[in-house]
Motif scaffolding. Structure first.
Motif, PDB file in Angstrom:
ATOM      1  N   ALA A  76      -6.414   3.383  -7.665  1.00  0.00           N
ATOM      2  CA  ALA A  76      -6.077   4.872  -7.618  1.00  0.00           C
ATOM      3  C   ALA A  76      -6.929   6.067  -7.901  1.00  0.00           C
ATOM      4  O   ALA A  76      -6.216   7.323  -8.165  1.00  0.00           O
ATOM      5  CB  ALA A  76      -4.712   4.705  -9.454  1.00  0.00           C
ATOM      6  N   TRP A  77      -8.142   5.673  -8.214  1.00  0.00           N
ATOM      7  CA  TRP A  77      -8.882   6.687  -8.894  1.00  0.00           C
ATOM      8  C   TRP A  77      -9.291   7.167  -7.344  1.00  0.00           C
ATOM      9  O   TRP A  77      -9.738   8.714  -7.601  1.00  0.00           O
ATOM     10  CB  TRP A  77     -10.516   6.078  -9.716  1.00  0.00           C
ATOM     11  N   GLN A  78      -9.506   6.098  -6.320  1.00  0.00           N
ATOM     12  CA  GLN A  78      -9.913   6.802  -5.102  1.00  0.00           C
ATOM     13  C   GLN A  78      -9.451   7.390  -4.655  1.00  0.00           C
ATOM     14  O   GLN A  78      -9.037   8.881  -3.788  1.00  0.00           O
ATOM     15  CB  GLN A  78     -10.814   6.076  -4.468  1.00  0.00           C
ATOM     16  N   TYR A  79      -7.702   8.195  -4.642  1.00  0.00           N
ATOM     17  CA  TYR A  79      -6.500   7.852  -3.435  1.00  0.00           C
ATOM     18  C   TYR A  79      -5.518   9.123  -4.415  1.00  0.00           C
ATOM     19  O   TYR A  79      -5.423   9.958  -3.761  1.00  0.00           O
ATOM     20  CB  TYR A  79      -5.523   6.992  -3.612  1.00  0.00           C
TER      21      TYR A  79
ATOM     22  N   PHE B  26      -1.565   8.962  -8.507  1.00  0.00           N
ATOM     23  CA  PHE B  26      -0.457   8.787  -7.371  1.00  0.00           C
ATOM     24  C   PHE B  26      -0.606   7.126  -7.833  1.00  0.00           C
ATOM     25  O   PHE B  26      -1.224   6.415  -7.685  1.00  0.00           O
ATOM     26  CB  PHE B  26      -1.009   9.198  -6.153  1.00  0.00           C
ATOM     27  N   ARG B  27       1.174   6.259  -8.150  1.00  0.00           N
ATOM     28  CA  ARG B  27       1.067   5.572  -8.460  1.00  0.00           C
ATOM     29  C   ARG B  27       2.620   4.533  -7.171  1.00  0.00           C
ATOM     30  O   ARG B  27       3.150   6.004  -6.653  1.00  0.00           O
ATOM     31  CB  ARG B  27       1.659   5.022  -9.719  1.00  0.00           C
ATOM     32  N   ALA B  28       2.617   3.339  -7.335  1.00  0.00           N
ATOM     33  CA  ALA B  28       3.608   2.975  -6.512  1.00  0.00           C
ATOM     34  C   ALA B  28       4.604   3.484  -7.572  1.00  0.00           C
ATOM     35  O   ALA B  28       4.716   2.304  -8.496  1.00  0.00           O
ATOM     36  CB  ALA B  28       2.932   1.412  -6.019  1.00  0.00           C
ATOM     37  N   LYS B  29       5.736   3.245  -6.018  1.00  0.00           N
ATOM     38  CA  LYS B  29       7.090   3.039  -6.768  1.00  0.00           C
ATOM     39  C   LYS B  29       8.053   2.007  -6.412  1.00  0.00           C
ATOM     40  O   LYS B  29       7.622   1.904  -5.205  1.00  0.00           O
ATOM     41  CB  LYS B  29       8.054   4.499  -6.838  1.00  0.00           C
ATOM     42  N   LEU B  30       8.660   1.185  -6.736  1.00  0.00           N
ATOM     43  CA  LEU B  30       9.556   1.170  -6.915  1.00  0.00           C
ATOM     44  C   LEU B  30      10.644   1.234  -6.298  1.00  0.00           C
ATOM     45  O   LEU B  30      11.084   2.675  -6.356  1.00  0.00           O
ATOM     46  CB  LEU B  30      10.242  -0.579  -7.401  1.00  0.00           C
ATOM     47  N   SER B  31      11.887   0.358  -5.235  1.00  0.00           N
ATOM     48  CA  SER B  31      12.099   0.960  -5.042  1.00  0.00           C
ATOM     49  C   SER B  31      14.020   1.756  -5.957  1.00  0.00           C
ATOM     50  O   SER B  31      14.496   2.101  -5.243  1.00  0.00           O
ATOM     51  CB  SER B  31      13.348   0.457  -3.838  1.00  0.00           C
ATOM     52  N   ASP B  32      13.691   0.824  -7.281  1.00  0.00           N
ATOM     53  CA  ASP B  32      14.846   1.551  -7.746  1.00  0.00           C
ATOM     54  C   ASP B  32      14.285   2.841  -8.083  1.00  0.00           C
ATOM     55  O   ASP B  32      15.411   3.177  -9.342  1.00  0.00           O
ATOM     56  CB  ASP B  32      15.473   0.358  -8.645  1.00  0.00           C
TER      57      ASP B  32
ATOM     58  N   ALA C 102      -7.982  -2.557  -6.568  1.00  0.00           N
ATOM     59  CA  ALA C 102      -8.159  -1.854  -4.963  1.00  0.00           C
ATOM     60  C   ALA C 102      -7.891  -3.115  -3.668  1.00  0.00           C
ATOM     61  O   ALA C 102      -7.905  -4.751  -4.353  1.00  0.00           O
ATOM     62  CB  ALA C 102      -9.886  -1.250  -4.691  1.00  0.00           C
ATOM     63  N   GLY C 103      -8.358  -2.862  -3.338  1.00  0.00           N
ATOM     64  CA  GLY C 103      -7.520  -3.958  -2.391  1.00  0.00           C
ATOM     65  C   GLY C 103      -6.572  -4.423  -1.170  1.00  0.00           C
ATOM     66  O   GLY C 103      -5.629  -3.647  -2.140  1.00  0.00           O
ATOM     67  N   TYR C 104      -6.580  -5.224  -0.742  1.00  0.00           N
ATOM     68  CA  TYR C 104      -5.814  -5.351  -0.088  1.00  0.00           C
ATOM     69  C   TYR C 104      -4.492  -6.032  -0.301  1.00  0.00           C
ATOM     70  O   TYR C 104      -5.039  -6.124  -1.392  1.00  0.00           O
ATOM     71  CB  TYR C 104      -5.970  -5.954   1.741  1.00  0.00           C
ATOM     72  N   GLY C 105      -2.902  -5.400  -0.184  1.00  0.00           N
ATOM     73  CA  GLY C 105      -2.090  -5.962  -0.579  1.00  0.00           C
ATOM     74  C   GLY C 105      -1.480  -5.013  -2.042  1.00  0.00           C
ATOM     75  O   GLY C 105      -0.577  -5.005  -3.142  1.00  0.00           O
ATOM     76  N   SER C 106      -2.497  -4.523  -2.566  1.00  0.00           N
ATOM     77  CA  SER C 106      -1.996  -3.323  -4.136  1.00  0.00           C
ATOM     78  C   SER C 106      -1.816  -2.657  -2.895  1.00  0.00           C
ATOM     79  O   SER C 106      -0.970  -2.092  -1.850  1.00  0.00           O
ATOM     80  CB  SER C 106      -3.641  -2.907  -4.555  1.00  0.00           C
ATOM     81  N   ASP C 107      -1.278  -1.481  -4.569  1.00  0.00           N
ATOM     82  CA  ASP C 107      -0.259  -0.010  -3.913  1.00  0.00           C
ATOM     83  C   ASP C 107      -1.371   1.271  -3.212  1.00  0.00           C
ATOM     84  O   ASP C 107      -0.568   2.366  -2.571  1.00  0.00           O
ATOM     85  CB  ASP C 107      -0.685   0.544  -5.570  1.00  0.00           C
ATOM     86  N   TYR C 108      -3.160   0.750  -3.271  1.00  0.00           N
ATOM     87  CA  TYR C 108      -3.238   1.437  -2.390  1.00  0.00           C
ATOM     88  C   TYR C 108      -3.971   0.766  -0.905  1.00  0.00           C
ATOM     89  O   TYR C 108      -4.225  -0.102  -0.934  1.00  0.00           O
ATOM     90  CB  TYR C 108      -4.309   2.080  -3.173  1.00  0.00           C
TER      91      TYR C 108
ATOM     92  N   GLU D 251       0.753  -1.260   0.051  1.00  0.00           N
ATOM     93  CA  GLU D 251       0.212  -0.060   0.139  1.00  0.00           C
ATOM     94  C   GLU D 251       0.681   1.244   0.174  1.00  0.00           C
ATOM     95  O   GLU D 251       0.641   2.207   1.134  1.00  0.00           O
ATOM     96  CB  GLU D 251      -1.128  -0.053   1.119  1.00  0.00           C
ATOM     97  N   ALA D 252       1.688   1.314  -0.622  1.00  0.00           N
ATOM     98  CA  ALA D 252       2.882   2.548  -0.767  1.00  0.00           C
ATOM     99  C   ALA D 252       2.799   3.789  -1.021  1.00  0.00           C
ATOM    100  O   ALA D 252       3.351   4.184  -0.961  1.00  0.00           O
ATOM    101  CB  ALA D 252       4.774   1.314  -1.624  1.00  0.00           C
ATOM    102  N   ALA D 253       1.572   3.822  -2.441  1.00  0.00           N
ATOM    103  CA  ALA D 253       1.155   4.716  -2.811  1.00  0.00           C
ATOM    104  C   ALA D 253       0.453   5.425  -1.626  1.00  0.00           C
ATOM    105  O   ALA D 253       0.320   7.076  -1.459  1.00  0.00           O
ATOM    106  CB  ALA D 253       0.295   4.641  -3.437  1.00  0.00           C
ATOM    107  N   SER D 254      -0.362   5.350  -1.650  1.00  0.00           N
ATOM    108  CA  SER D 254      -1.302   5.250   0.256  1.00  0.00           C
ATOM    109  C   SER D 254      -0.137   5.811   1.385  1.00  0.00           C
ATOM    110  O   SER D 254      -0.438   7.485   2.234  1.00  0.00           O
ATOM    111  CB  SER D 254      -2.520   4.699   0.803  1.00  0.00           C
ATOM    112  N   LYS D 255      -0.259   4.839   1.031  1.00  0.00           N
ATOM    113  CA  LYS D 255       1.420   5.851   2.536  1.00  0.00           C
ATOM    114  C   LYS D 255       2.114   7.242   2.240  1.00  0.00           C
ATOM    115  O   LYS D 255       2.020   7.909   2.891  1.00  0.00           O
ATOM    116  CB  LYS D 255       2.467   4.087   2.563  1.00  0.00           C
TER     117      LYS D 255
END
Lengths: 769, 769
Positions: free
Chosen positions: B553-556, B524-530, B542-548, B475-479
């Motif tokens: 993405a629409w909601q966040y 907003f999207r989740a980025k990798l560490s690179d 959507a859902g647990y384990g996704s980027d949000y 859930e890195a993008a939300s965080k």
């Protein structure tokens, strides 16, 4: 040294009692003692655990250590000394140099997991100190203790990284599901705290600890090894990174602490415990071990034990001397302090209470210890200890959901082991001996409440019918006779306090043993609620669920300590009584007869020295006018049942009871009837014992010649005057003086055989209300 | 009545807000509210539990009650109001007349076990009071409460024996093994105490209770229904006689109390709870309910709720009025007092602490409530409440093993639900509004420690890289975007406190949302560490384990409350921003698109009013200079998402957040950016609301004409002067006055469209450090 060399009749040199103690005695076989470090009546007992098999096969490992085991699993902070059933083994620490191994490994596969082989040659143990070298783990481990803090010192092999595993999963008498909940916190100041709640002997027991190391932790892992449980929670942060977590909770927790290469510098670990809470454990740690000075704590421990042992100057053949000092050591381990430095403790309601004006003690194995252990403490320890113990019992009664005095309790909690309400003889015995410093009226109230508790041990029927009916309650014969004795002790105290109505009521109950005496067989037997004895009847049958508690009719039918004269009369007089005693000792018992009752050990015929119902029996010949037969049986028992090897205790030490028996017996007298203020004379096994009593007086026992060729008492003098009776009063001991035994090769069938010379208790007019 | 009729511009009659509340709103479907009795911010919430299916199917029963269920299982003492995930349902009591039935029975087999059918016609519910008739159990049940004591009154059918079952096995969100340990004691004074420790949402939670009845218990049973466990203990006395035990412990405990035929006289049961210990529960009981006067407690509860609701005089169309008073009621239930009368409470270390100088509150669903619920409390409740809440948060941080402010906590414990460190906006918002009475430096320290916690939510990477990498943390993008906003609130407070270095550091972090903004897609999207965005990317996933977190993405992608002007710029300017907003609301979403994310409900396109990430979004048209579009969307949302039937809440009320949204929105403004002291103007849904604020001032909102035909704002005046901007300051509200909306049938495309009229936060010069 305590200046014991002065004085005319004393020995020219002091005996070093501390050096004479061998903590390994009792660590093999059934003794169930531990070799580790503890202070007198201390709260921690830090000791190696060699194997901790599961519940069903754990009997031999009741103290965590069996001398014959090849490996050590770790060093836990709490142990019972000599219990039968068991628990504890809390907060296991295991150091290792080299790669980390996080699983305990198999006991029968030496070198597997973090457990390590060791050699007895590397072991050292003295009161308050233990050391061993762990061969597989490349560490020298030393243990010592303050009252509430275990101190461990590890010297890792240089050139290898040092680690310490903390395994909260490990437990004595373990089984799946025993740990209800646990947690570990690494606090910002570096102190590691934790909690474990177990469903063991005392279900719901909470133990808190605070642990700190003398060197910085360079890395750590906090692990939960429970297979993913069905769980209603969200994962805490860092759940997947054991090295990033500052905290963890669960049921199967383990931690690893890394220290890098300490280059031979020792690492000290201090572990304080608390039954109360985390703050209590931290406060205990700070109060008792402000620094990491292992040597200082060790030296304190040595001095404290020396101060405990040196007042008792015992000269005896070397093996006996070693046995006796070890017995003193074992007798002074429990009961245990169970209170934080701020006076908070946990009561039998599993709630926290504040001790006001006393120290709270627990670890009461009362079915065992009311017999000789507590009487020994009243004689040799300052009265404040017994006053604190009684105060603790009263406080427990007041917060008990059952409103009952402790039966078998530890960490403040009740485990309901064994039978009776034997806190009563402990309190009454102390009161009769003049010990005060506890609330007397509350004590009597608590005693009465315990003896009338309608929810306990079928006292409802006992009060109505005068016996416990076996169709309502198991072990009914044992219960009836033990209740009757406990009732007598209450009557003793009530009489002395002028509470004659209460005394009258309980002196009547004290005769209830007659209700289960079967004149036809001469045995105590269990009766049904319709008044008939239960049949079929086999006086050799024993075991849980039978008419008796850990015993059979042969073993239990001597139990009327309050009125042995009446028992003798009911048995048909002195001659038939002595014949029956001989039948007990001389019975041919098939091997394995008691295979189903693991506590029955130390057999001489049906006499079982390893279990408490037999402990007063050898002294009963005295009551039939044949003291030389008591002397013979004592020689027989002492010769066969005690030794100075690790297997030197033939049965569970039972929190000091086996040791207290030996001490009294070796001094030449035994408290057959606590609360009577009488000690019954047997025969001594010491050349000389100077007992410097807490009141400043010295009572000396001397005997000569003291050798195997002279096992009989020829003559006895008290302060130089011939003693023509078979008992001493507590007042005589407390006054100080010298009891001298002239020993001889053959029985003296004339000495003290007159009826008036015999010990008495209830039958004596002076004890009637 | 509070004398609200006086005054020129006020209404001629007072609205009875108390009577307008309908506690059943939200009890069907996803609202997750309960109909039972509680006091404002009280510790007990006594309410019927209709069904408590196991963990995997428990979502709908998060508050224990679902309006459609045919049976009631009993009345437990603790409930969350509107939570998604859940727990509690402690100390279930169930009365019955006639034969005792000890098993709960099947929810789908009405009349089985002790559960009982009931009719909604027999139900009554007002704030602080609930009543129902149990058809199968022949009992009228009434519930009321003090802060810490639930009071239940049972009127049994005459001529039948009354019984009360206490089932400690029952729990909301239950599953095998949830109860770790429990006990029940019947004390000599008749008070029944107990304990339950559960492994629920907050594992290791301990709950104590003290229960007493107004009539004598004539018989009882204490039962342990666990199949014989492998067990290391001895059976306690009376183990086989449930009616003789004064106490029991285990994991599956139940008790039955008998009262005989009370001949129609009601039986009152008082149940106090404590998170601390048994003594705490008893003291709470004694302090708050010294007698058994149900009517007195009920009347107190009514008065307290009336005093809470009457200062807010709301005139609106009947359904809206009912919705709004019910929303006020729901907004004033949590956070909950979590402290005994002596000030002791349990902290996140699961240890007992003493509150000094504040009341300890818990039940913080902060990811939800920082948005509108806490801002509502700062406006409508005395500042002492918020000061106490902040003080409680600081105390929790100081005893947290993680050293972090509450995330989602209850009963003092942390459950780690959701993301972010949203205690920061709560504290900063209160501080910026001038609320004091908590330790300021400690607050700032606690905020910084939480925002820098290396063990929490991959803050380690966030601090180093400026975003949370999805290959390290879910859930890195939300965080990332929520951390950035929380950081901004810390900077706000640090600036105001003159801590400019700290402010500078955190104002820099507040821009981190840019690091996960993808200009190509506008999401907003989740980025990798690179540094690359994770692919493949689906803005609808959507859902647990996704980027949000509970969203897509629409909601966040609207989440930059601290700098919406910058977000608009990055999105390509006002026109494209409005187009994208319209795409959100007007998207064709296939039914079942969010079947795997049960919290996403109340869909309008991808806009999900039932979940918090959408809550500020309708107001964003304002920021693009199109306030009439905000007005349209608000009409659309309010019309479709709220109602006055039991299913009148389209998503979890989330401890008041859904209700707070409606209240602010109906008043015509909303706190899009807590800690900015700005409220963004939408459109009102009330004819008139006189808000008598805690500072003695009255802020009035009025609107006319208020009907469906006039959904647009034509003109706004503040204290009679035209308001040509889209926001109000907190100071303007606190000063009192009148905000008047002239409503009209068509959009006013001229009013307040200038850039200078738009709400601002970070972009405004005055908020730069």
């Amino acid at each position: 040294m305590l200046g014991l060399v002065a004085g005319g009749s004393q020995a020219a040199t002091t005996v070093d009692g501390y050096a004479a103690v061998d903590p390994f005695i009792g660590t093999a076989g059934s003794g169930h003692t531990f070799p580790g470090a503890t202070l007198p009546f201390g709260m921690v007992q830090v000791s190696p655990d060699t194997d901790t098999p599961n519940f069903k096969h754990a009997y031999a490992w009741a103290a965590g250590y069996q001398y014959g085991d090849p490996t050590i699993k770790g060093f836990s902070q709490t142990h019972f000394s000599g219990a039968g059933h068991s628990d504890l083994g809390d907060v296991l620490l295991m150091p290792m140099a080299g790669p980390v191994r996080t699983e305990p490994g198999q006991a029968d596969q030496p070198g597997s997991g973090y457990r390590s082989r060791f050699s007895h040659r590397s072991e050292q143990a003295h009161p308050g100190y233990y050391a061993v070298t762990l061969d597989d783990n490349h560490v020298r481990v030393e243990l010592t203790a303050t009252r509430r803090v275990a101190v461990q010192r590890y010297t890792f092999a240089a050139g290898q990284a040092g680690h310490v595993v903390l395994d909260l999963r490990s437990s004595i008498y373990d089984y799946p599901g025993k740990t209800l909940w646990s947690w570990i916190h690494i606090r910002p100041d570096g102190v590691i705290t934790g909690f474990r709640e177990t469903r063991g002997w005392a279900p719901g027991r909470q133990l808190y600890f605070a642990l700190r190391f003398s060197h910085p932790v360079t890395g750590h892992q906090l692990l939960d090894t429970e297979p993913t449980p069905l769980y209603g929670g969200f994962a805490p942060p860092a759940a997947h990174d054991p090295s990033a977590r500052p905290a963890i909770q669960g049921r199967d927790l383990e931690a690893v602490f890394d220290f890098g290469d300490l280059q031979g510098k020792p690492l000290v670990a201090e572990v304080a415990i608390s039954d109360v809470d985390e703050a209590g454990a931290i406060a205990n740690l700070q109060a008792e071990t402000p620094d990491f000075d292992f040597d200082k704590v060790h030296q304190q421990a040595r001095q404290i034990w020396q101060q405990q042992l040196q007042p008792f100057q015992i000269q005896a053949p070397a093996a006996m001397q070693r046995s006796l000092y070890t017995a003193l050591y074992h007798a002074f381990i429990a009961p245990n302090l169970a209170m934080d430095v701020d006076g908070r403790y946990r009561g039998p309601d599993n709630q926290v209470h504040q001790a006001r004006g006393f120290n709270f003690y627990s670890t009461f194995s009362l079915w065992d210890t009311y017999r000789a252990e507590h009487p020994l403490l009243t004689l040799l320890q300052p009265p404040q200890l017994t006053a604190d113990i009684i105060h603790s019992m009263i406080a427990s009664q007041q917060s008990s959901p059952y409103g009952i005095l402790p039966v078998w309790s530890y960490a403040g909690l009740e485990n309901w082991c064994m039978i009776g309400y034997h806190a009563l003889p402990v309190i009454a015995d102390a009161y009769m001996k003049g010990i005060r410093g506890f609330p007397l009226d509350q004590a009597l109230q608590a005693m009465q409440a315990s003896a009338e508790d309608p929810a306990y041990g079928d006292l409802k029927d006992y009060m109505k019918m005068g016996y416990v009916p076996i169709d309502h309650e198991p072990e009914a014969a044992s219960k009836t006779v033990e209740y009757a004795y406990d009732d007598w002790t209450l009557a003793q105290m009530a009489t002395a306090m002028g509470r004659s109505e209460l005394a009258k009521q309980f002196i009547a109950r004290a005769g209830n043993w007659r209700n289960v005496f079967d004149p036809a067989s001469g045995f105590f037997r269990a009766k049904l609620s319709d008044g008939r004895f239960r049949t079929p009847f086999d006086p050799a049958a024993a075991g849980y669920g039978s008419d008796y508690t850990e015993g059979n009719a042969w073993q239990y039918s001597w139990y009327v300590p309050q009125d042995i004269a009446a028992l003798i009369a009911d048995q048909g007089g002195n001659t038939r009584f002595v014949q029956k005693l001989d039948q007990l000792f001389d019975a041919k018992v098939p091997p394995g007869a008691f295979a189903n009752v693991e506590d029955i050990s130390g057999l001489i015929g049906f006499y079982a020295h390893g279990n408490e119902p037999s402990h007063h029996v050898a002294y009963l010949y005295d009551y039939a006018g044949q003291p030389w037969r008591t002397q013979e049986r004592l020689s027989q028992i002492v010769d066969s049942q005690y030794g100075i090897k690790p297997d030197g205790l033939v049965g569970n030490d039972d929190l000091g009871q086996m040791s207290a028996w030996l001490l009294f017996t070796a001094f030449g007298f035994y408290p057959v009837t606590p609360a009577s203020n009488q000690y019954v004379i047997g025969r001594p096994f010491v050349e000389r014992a100077d007992l410097h009593l807490p009141n400043g007086k010295t009572f000396t026992i001397s005997a000569s010649p003291m050798d195997a060729a002279h096992p009989y008492v020829g003559q006895v003098t008290l302060n130089g005057r011939p003693l023509e009776r078979l008992w001493l009063s507590h007042q005589e001991l407390e006054a100080g003086g010298e009891l001298h035994f002239r020993m001889q090769a053959h029985p003296n069938r004339q000495w003290a055989t007159a009826p008036a010379a015999r010990p008495y208790a209830m039958s004596a007019d002076k004890y009637q209300p």
